[in-house]
Scaffold this motif. Structure first.
Motif, mmCIF file in Angstrom:
data_model
loop_
_atom_site.group_PDB
_atom_site.id
_atom_site.type_symbol
_atom_site.label_atom_id
_atom_site.label_comp_id
_atom_site.label_asym_id
_atom_site.label_seq_id
_atom_site.Cartn_x
_atom_site.Cartn_y
_atom_site.Cartn_z
ATOM 1 N N GLU A 1 0.805 -1.506 -0.170
ATOM 2 C CA GLU A 1 -0.241 0.112 0.580
ATOM 3 C C GLU A 1 0.652 1.150 0.121
ATOM 4 O O GLU A 1 0.208 2.319 -0.601
ATOM 5 C CB GLU A 1 -1.131 -0.311 1.198
ATOM 6 N N LEU B 1 -3.089 -4.376 -12.129
ATOM 7 C CA LEU B 1 -1.771 -3.622 -12.003
ATOM 8 C C LEU B 1 -1.095 -4.443 -13.687
ATOM 9 O O LEU B 1 -0.171 -3.154 -14.127
ATOM 10 C CB LEU B 1 -0.605 -3.885 -11.148
ATOM 11 N N GLY C 1 4.590 1.300 -9.326
ATOM 12 C CA GLY C 1 3.956 0.194 -9.443
ATOM 13 C C GLY C 1 5.485 -1.110 -10.292
ATOM 14 O O GLY C 1 4.158 -2.269 -9.996
ATOM 15 N N ARG D 1 2.054 0.876 -3.340
ATOM 16 C CA ARG D 1 0.487 2.353 -4.122
ATOM 17 C C ARG D 1 0.648 3.553 -4.107
ATOM 18 O O ARG D 1 0.897 4.067 -4.915
ATOM 19 C CB ARG D 1 -0.606 1.471 -3.710
ATOM 20 N N MET E 1 5.249 -3.232 -6.993
ATOM 21 C CA MET E 1 4.072 -3.355 -6.524
ATOM 22 C C MET E 1 4.001 -4.843 -7.548
ATOM 23 O O MET E 1 3.829 -5.995 -6.039
ATOM 24 C CB MET E 1 2.910 -2.070 -7.278
ATOM 25 N N ARG F 1 -6.541 -0.509 2.466
ATOM 26 C CA ARG F 1 -5.592 0.302 1.639
ATOM 27 C C ARG F 1 -5.814 1.421 2.220
ATOM 28 O O ARG F 1 -6.266 2.108 3.648
ATOM 29 C CB ARG F 1 -6.660 1.199 0.644
ATOM 30 N N SER G 1 -3.256 6.102 -11.080
ATOM 31 C CA SER G 1 -3.470 5.446 -10.291
ATOM 32 C C SER G 1 -3.093 3.619 -9.800
ATOM 33 O O SER G 1 -4.128 3.113 -11.491
ATOM 34 C CB SER G 1 -5.064 5.277 -9.702
ATOM 35 N N PHE G 2 -2.947 2.845 -9.196
ATOM 36 C CA PHE G 2 -3.090 0.998 -9.763
ATOM 37 C C PHE G 2 -4.122 0.405 -8.751
ATOM 38 O O PHE G 2 -3.591 0.059 -7.542
ATOM 39 C CB PHE G 2 -1.516 0.915 -9.155
ATOM 40 N N LEU G 3 -5.233 1.097 -8.650
ATOM 41 C CA LEU G 3 -6.359 0.963 -7.948
ATOM 42 C C LEU G 3 -7.540 -0.056 -8.948
ATOM 43 O O LEU G 3 -7.463 0.541 -10.163
ATOM 44 C CB LEU G 3 -7.071 2.003 -6.931
ATOM 45 N N ASP H 1 -5.856 -6.522 -8.181
ATOM 46 C CA ASP H 1 -5.461 -6.321 -7.892
ATOM 47 C C ASP H 1 -3.273 -6.539 -8.822
ATOM 48 O O ASP H 1 -3.237 -5.838 -10.112
ATOM 49 C CB ASP H 1 -4.615 -5.637 -6.092
#
Length: 526
Positions: free
Chosen positions: A199, A234, A207, A202, A210, A509, A491-493, A230
């Motif tokens: 998190e 990504l 990335g 993120r 992650m 998160r 944004s990697f959500l 997720d």
């Protein structure tokens, strides 16, 4: 007063019931120890059916449901135990932790307070109260809880994570990451620490790191669906299309009958990938896939305009006379222009199931083409009522109202659909076309803004909004859209539908997204 013989019979019956309950509970314990969760659940429920006034039985049921990852059921079991044993630390701790995770925050807070009265050094209760304070926007209270925990044990994992999350929320991501990395380096590589590190990455928009950590998280968390999504999201977002497709196919293989998961995976395809499966994969699923896979994937390809692929996926179910497959085949045939067979097939389905949504959509389309508008409206209304998550019901109903000259009712139908499906780009496409036809460019702009705000990480949604702004909006609109598009790109959500319960606690998160209507992007904060 009971006669002696009757009293003895009642007493004997009670004793027998207690004995049977105890025996079933002992069996449940051994089954749980052996890993047979389903059998353990059945045995403990039989014990509770015999004696529903024994707290230990509900505690055991709670443990069983926890093992099965059925958190709400576990919370309910412990709540029943609490009614029978109000000062049991295990019960209070379980309710505090499970209440936090399942959104029963008031009960969680109350249980944590009661546990701290019994055991002032109960760090798990302090941790729960710390996370509740974050959610309530009381960072100072949360920091005090973290400090109290770490004063008792400087290596307490929960305290380290709580403090790291607070630092990250304050923008001190390097400080937060250092604390987590030090805890992991000391030998405490746990899923909670790894997820906290994820998190922070993120939040930093990193990335690359992650991607490096998510495979380990998936393994240690038994391929939890949220993190599977997720990871695939990504990979898509960073351009690794083949790897993303591979992860999704593996997820489908692990849970071939999980319709909810399949629907969530399809949402990723809607966002990133209109042709995700190879011909060989399509052929395999057509012949050997589950019914859930065939139906959900056929719907995806039909919506994507690939009716031939949808037909291949559904052919086995159609040949086996599965009603769900026949109904979907009717829609496929209609899409391919084979109206005669589509109408006949839909009629046969409706004779067996008068409220089948796919067959009703076909009949509504037929009624519309034949100007039988009352029937079209009636059928589409049933689809909207029974399947409000199906955007096509709203589209078909609006089309019928438009054909009747009732543009106001059509607008109301579209608005109703967008209220229920605020992230649906497909429904928004149909509504926008209507709005432009009637000359309401202002609502077309705000419609696409609404969808983009409901999908803050969606490049696709923000690109649509940007295009609408450039055609029909002003300079301020264009600036908001470009700002939102820039944020969405990094944004990697995975955008949860509005109303999805917020994740809380150790696996939450760090920066739950807030919609900033004024800036057209994503804010962070508690």
């Amino acid at each position: 007063m009971l006669p002696l013989a009757l009293w003895l019979a009642v007493a004997s019956g009670c004793a027998d019931s207690a004995q049977r309950a105890a025996e079933n509970a002992a069996i449940a314990e051994s089954q749980l120890a052996a890993g047979d969760v389903e059998a353990a659940r059945k045995s403990i429920r039989e014990a509770i059916a015999e004696r529903d006034d024994v707290a230990d039985y509900y505690i055991l049921l709670g443990r069983i449901e926890l093992r099965a990852q059925r958190l709400t059921s576990a919370f309910n079991a412990y709540s029943m135990a609490l009614d029978l044993q109000a000062d049991n630390p295990e019960i209070l701790q379980a309710i505090a932790e499970l209440g936090l995770q399942t959104g029963r925050v008031r009960e969680a807070d109350d249980a944590a307070d009661r546990l701290l009265l019994l055991m002032p050094g109960a760090t798990q209760a302090m941790l729960v109260k710390g996370f509740i304070a974050i959610d309530d926007g009381r960072p100072a209270d949360a920091r005090k809880m973290a400090s109290d925990i770490l004063a008792l044990n400087a290596r307490d994992e929960g305290g380290i994570i709580l403090l790291a999350r607070l630092d990250a929320l304050d923008g001190k991501t390097d400080v937060a990451l250092k604390a987590v990395d030090e805890a992991i380096a000391s030998g405490s590589t746990t899923p909670a620490l790894n997820v906290t590190r994820l998190e922070i990455y993120r939040l930093q928009g990193d990335g690359k790191r992650m991607k490096a950590i998510l495979p380990d998280i998936l393994k240690t968390m038994d391929y939890n669906e949220d993190f599977v999504l997720d990871y695939a999201n990504l990979l898509y977002k960073t351009g690794e299309i083949a790897a993303a497709r591979s992860e999704i196919v593996k997820a489908m293989g692990r849970s071939p009958n999980d319709r909810e998961l399949l629907a969530r995976l399809v949402q990723l395809w809607r966002e990133y990938d209109r042709r995700p499966l190879s011909d060989a994969q399509l052929q395999y699923i057509s012949g050997s896939g589950t019914r859930a896979q065939q139906i959900i994937l056929a719907r995806f390809y039909l919506d994507a305009g690939e009716s031939d692929k949808a037909k291949r996926l559904i052919s086995r179910l159609f040949d086996e006379h599965v009603l769900e497959g026949q109904a979907l085949m009717a829609r496929i045939l209609l899409a391919q222009g084979d109206k005669k067979n589509a109408y006949e097939l839909a009629s046969r389905v409706l004779a067996a199931d008068a409220r089948n949504e796919d067959a009703l959509l076909v009949r509504a389309a037929r009624s519309l083409s034949e100007r039988n508008l009352d029937r079209a409206i009636e059928d589409a209304n049933v689809v909207v009522s029974d399947s409000p998550e199906n955007y096509l019901g709203y589209v078909e109903l609006a089309r019928a109202y438009i054909a009747r000259g009732q543009d106001i009712r059509a607008r109301q139908t579209f608005e109703r659909g967008m209220d229920f499906l605020p992230q649906s780009l497909e429904l928004a496409d149909a509504y926008r076309a209507f709005l432009l036809r009637v000359g309401d460019r202002q609502r077309a702009v705000t419609l696409d803004q609404d969808v983009a705000i409901a999908k803050p990480s969606s490049v696709r949604a923000w690109a649509v909004y940007s295009r609408t702004c450039s055609q029909y909006g002003d300079a301020l609109c264009a600036a908001k859209a470009e700002a939102g598009l820039a944020r969405a790109r990094v944004s990697f959500l995975v955008d949860d539908p509005p109303g999805t319960p917020r994740r809380r606690g150790l696996f939450a998160r760090i920066s739950p997204e807030k919609i900033c209507a004024t800036s057209g992007g994503v804010c962070t904060g508690s």
